[in-house]
Write a protein that holds these residues in place. Structure first.
Motif, PDB file in Angstrom:
ATOM      1  N   GLN A  26       0.846  -1.198   0.000  1.00 38.02           N
ATOM      2  CA  GLN A  26       0.000   0.000   0.000  1.00 38.02           C
ATOM      3  C   GLN A  26       0.876   1.241   0.000  1.00 38.02           C
ATOM      4  OE1 GLN A  26      -2.024  -1.639   3.555  1.00 38.02           O
ATOM      5  NE2 GLN A  26      -3.901  -0.818   2.677  1.00 38.02           N
ATOM      6  N   ASP A  27       0.420   2.282  -0.670  1.00 37.08           N
ATOM      7  CA  ASP A  27       1.181   3.536  -0.652  1.00 37.08           C
ATOM      8  C   ASP A  27       0.888   4.304   0.640  1.00 37.08           C
ATOM      9  OD1 ASP A  27      -1.248   4.806  -0.906  1.00 37.08           O
ATOM     10  OD2 ASP A  27      -0.973   5.370  -3.000  1.00 37.08           O
ATOM     11  N   GLU A  28       1.411   5.507   0.741  1.00 33.26           N
ATOM     12  CA  GLU A  28       1.256   6.329   1.948  1.00 33.26           C
ATOM     13  C   GLU A  28      -0.216   6.499   2.352  1.00 33.26           C
ATOM     14  OE1 GLU A  28       2.589   8.507   4.492  1.00 33.26           O
ATOM     15  OE2 GLU A  28       3.852   6.723   4.285  1.00 33.26           O
ATOM     16  N   ASP A  29      -1.084   6.605   1.358  1.00 33.02           N
ATOM     17  CA  ASP A  29      -2.506   6.774   1.644  1.00 33.02           C
ATOM     18  C   ASP A  29      -3.226   5.450   1.845  1.00 33.02           C
ATOM     19  OD1 ASP A  29      -2.188   9.463   1.446  1.00 33.02           O
ATOM     20  OD2 ASP A  29      -2.882   9.605  -0.626  1.00 33.02           O
ATOM     21  N   GLY A  30      -2.481   4.365   1.717  1.00 29.64           N
ATOM     22  CA  GLY A  30      -3.096   3.064   1.919  1.00 29.64           C
ATOM     23  C   GLY A  30      -3.616   2.430   0.645  1.00 29.64           C
TER      24      GLY A  30
ATOM     25  N   LYS B 100      -5.725   6.284   6.048  1.00 23.56           N
ATOM     26  CA  LYS B 100      -4.259   6.317   6.157  1.00 23.56           C
ATOM     27  C   LYS B 100      -3.750   5.746   7.480  1.00 23.56           C
ATOM     28  CE  LYS B 100      -3.825  10.482   3.611  1.00 23.56           C
ATOM     29  NZ  LYS B 100      -3.905  11.890   3.697  1.00 23.56           N
ATOM     30  N   THR B 103      -3.598   1.459   7.609  1.00 19.46           N
ATOM     31  CA  THR B 103      -2.975   0.584   6.615  1.00 19.46           C
ATOM     32  C   THR B 103      -2.265  -0.580   7.305  1.00 19.46           C
ATOM     33  OG1 THR B 103      -0.923   1.809   6.697  1.00 19.46           O
ATOM     34  CG2 THR B 103      -2.531   2.510   5.068  1.00 19.46           C
ATOM     35  N   ARG B 105       0.698  -1.588   7.288  1.00 19.27           N
ATOM     36  CA  ARG B 105       1.982  -1.271   7.918  1.00 19.27           C
ATOM     37  C   ARG B 105       1.797  -0.583   9.268  1.00 19.27           C
ATOM     38  NH1 ARG B 105       4.981   1.480   3.650  1.00 19.27           N
ATOM     39  NH2 ARG B 105       4.694  -0.484   2.549  1.00 19.27           N
ATOM     40  N   ARG B 106       0.906   0.388   9.318  1.00 20.47           N
ATOM     41  CA  ARG B 106       0.684   1.099  10.586  1.00 20.47           C
ATOM     42  C   ARG B 106       0.084   0.178  11.643  1.00 20.47           C
ATOM     43  NH1 ARG B 106      -0.397   7.318   9.079  1.00 20.47           N
ATOM     44  NH2 ARG B 106       1.130   7.278   7.413  1.00 20.47           N
TER      45      ARG B 106
END
Ligand code: SF4
Lengths: 79, 400
Positions: A26-30, B100, B103, B105-106
């Motif tokens: 996923q990119d920064e925005d998901g 955001k 996600t 990763r977070r």
């Protein structure tokens, strides 16, 4: 097999990333990113599952038959 | 027109461990009429194929603050706010601000924190007398601590807002004045939280939303929306996961053979969590209320008429024999398990990855820490919460 994804319709569920981490990210925005468009055969079944499981059907899998290059679309619908 | 009153919805899970008869037979047609706790009638869409398609269908509006839309409860305007437009494009704007934070990763970065909280709670559990009530010991505190961390809510406030939230989610449990008081208190509490974040911003989601609100022009997120969505995240991030941890665990402990199987092979935890999500979604889908703004044909040829209030039955979809083999059986090794518990389409639950992670950590930590853990009361006697938004088990005594 060729894998593409439509980030315009992606709902940022992360499901594909969890299922096949080496292929999806996923990119920064998901939004979905495809890291490997021609993944190894061993991953194909999981990728088909990820495509079926995507809540917005944003993942597209094109199966390339070795015989005559015929293609079959498998876009996710489990139902 | 039939003179019979449509069956009551949510379907009652009595006995508590058994799939209600109404749910077993609901797939005969694509939709049935049901009577809600308010007495209003809505159309419940029952099959996987239709539910999945309709979650993504623009002909169904999420704006249920319309005078002719069915109410869930007479005493509580659950999730109705005439100042909020929950349909695209308005909704998409807010959603993209929030997603955001959720996600893969977070969420994975949060895993050590979740583990630490779980371990601490289990330590406390081990130190006290037995039996222990699992909701209070683990199922509720864990997600509350996590959502506090994510939103930047001081953990010492958690009992306070938990009480407000419980009132907020009452369907028939509390009197309307009580519900109103809880809603007001919660709104005020969030106002104070937002004010304090504005003064001392942190590395949390509320501060982030405030930053977006304050930095950008006002077309981004107005004060009311900021309030509303903070409230939504707080509620959604806590009650649902808490209820699922407790109820899912109770179901699992009711099947000691599965507990043994997991303890022999911990890689079964994720598929177990998915299967419990599929089969135990707290009994109902009242949160999926929609309003048809056009005629919508269903798979069996019937048509939902424009102006109909519609519920999308996640539990119906999850037990659709067309899609799931032996749908009423718990199979912790189930491979193809694209259940509808988190919805589908554009509105797919933003917190799904977080919830999954919490459920996995809670399940594994509990079964590792207490290898002999078991229910301390007959499973069929565990009480379910009725008259609330969540209908999971209210008391889950365990011993080891
Ligand atoms: S599964 Fe679909 S919606 Fe979810 S992140 Fe991947 S592409 Fe996006």
């Amino acid at each position: 097999m060729r894998v593409t994804a439509n980030s315009d319709t992606c709902a940022v569920s992360s499901l594909c990333v969890y299922r096949v981490p080496g292929v999806f990210d996923q990119d920064e925005d998901g939004l979905v990113l495809v890291l490997d468009e021609s993944p190894a055969e061993a991953l194909h079944e999981e990728i088909r599952r990820a495509a079926r499981g995507c809540p917005t059907k944003s993942i597209r899998v094109v199966e390339e038959s070795a015989a005559e290059g015929a293609v079959e679309l498998a876009r996710g619908d489990a139902g | 027109m039939s003179t019979q009153t449509p069956p009551r919805y949510p379907f009652a899970w009595t006995p508590p461990m058994q799939v209600p008869e109404a749910l077993r037979t609901v797939h005969k047609t694509s939709a049935i009429e049901v009577t809600l706790p308010s007495g209003d009638v809505a159309t419940l869409v029952t099959r996987y194929k239709d539910v999945r398609a309709l979650f993504a269908d623009k002909r169904l509006s999420r704006n249920i603050a319309r005078p002719d839309c069915a109410r869930i409860s007479k005493d509580n305007d659950l999730f109705m706010d005439p100042n909020i437009d929950p349909d695209p494009p308005e909704h998409t704007r807010v959603r993209s601000l929030v997603t955001k934070a959720f996600t893969a990763r977070r969420i994975e970065a949060l895993r050590p924190y979740v583990q630490q909280v779980a371990d601490q709670l289990l330590d406390e559990m081990a130190a006290g007398p037995q039996p222990v009530e699992l909701n209070e010991a683990l199922a509720f505190p864990l997600p509350i601590m996590v959502i506090c961390k994510l939103l930047g809510v001081p953990p010492e406030d958690r009992d306070q807002f938990r009480a407000y939230v419980d009132g907020f989610l009452s369907v028939t449990k509390l009197a309307p004045e009580e519900v109103g008081k809880c809603r007001q208190n919660l709104w005020k509490y969030l106002g104070d939280l937002i004010d304090s974040k504005r003064e001392n911003p942190g590395d949390d989601l509320v501060s982030e939303l405030i930053r977006v609100r304050d930095d950008e022009d006002d077309s981004r997120l107005n004060e009311h929306e900021l309030h509303f969505w903070t409230q939504g995240l707080l509620i959604a991030g806590y009650v649902t996961t808490a209820s699922q941890i407790g109820t899912g665990t109770a179901v699992l402990l009711h099947h000691p053979e599965f507990v043994r199987a997991i303890q022999a092979d911990w890689s079964l935890v994720p598929s177990t969590v998915e299967e419990l999500l599929r089969t135990q979604i707290m009994g109902s889908s009242v949160g999926t209320m929609r309003y048809a703004i056009d005629d919508i044909p269903l798979s069996d040829g019937s048509v939902i008429k424009k102006g109909t209030s519609v519920l999308l039955s996640e539990e119906g979809a999850n037990m659709d024999p067309e899609v799931f083999d032996c749908p009423f059986e718990l199979d912790i090794r189930r491979k193809e398990n694209h259940h509808m518990t988190f919805g589908a389409g554009l509105h797919y639950c933003v917190g799904a990855a977080l919830a999954r992670m919490e459920l996995q950590v809670a399940t594994e930590s509990l079964l590792r820490r207490f290898p002999d853990i078991r229910l301390a009361a007959p499973a069929e006697e565990l009480p379910r919460a009725l008259g609330g938004f969540m209908e999971g088990f209210t008391e889950i005594p365990v011993e080891w």
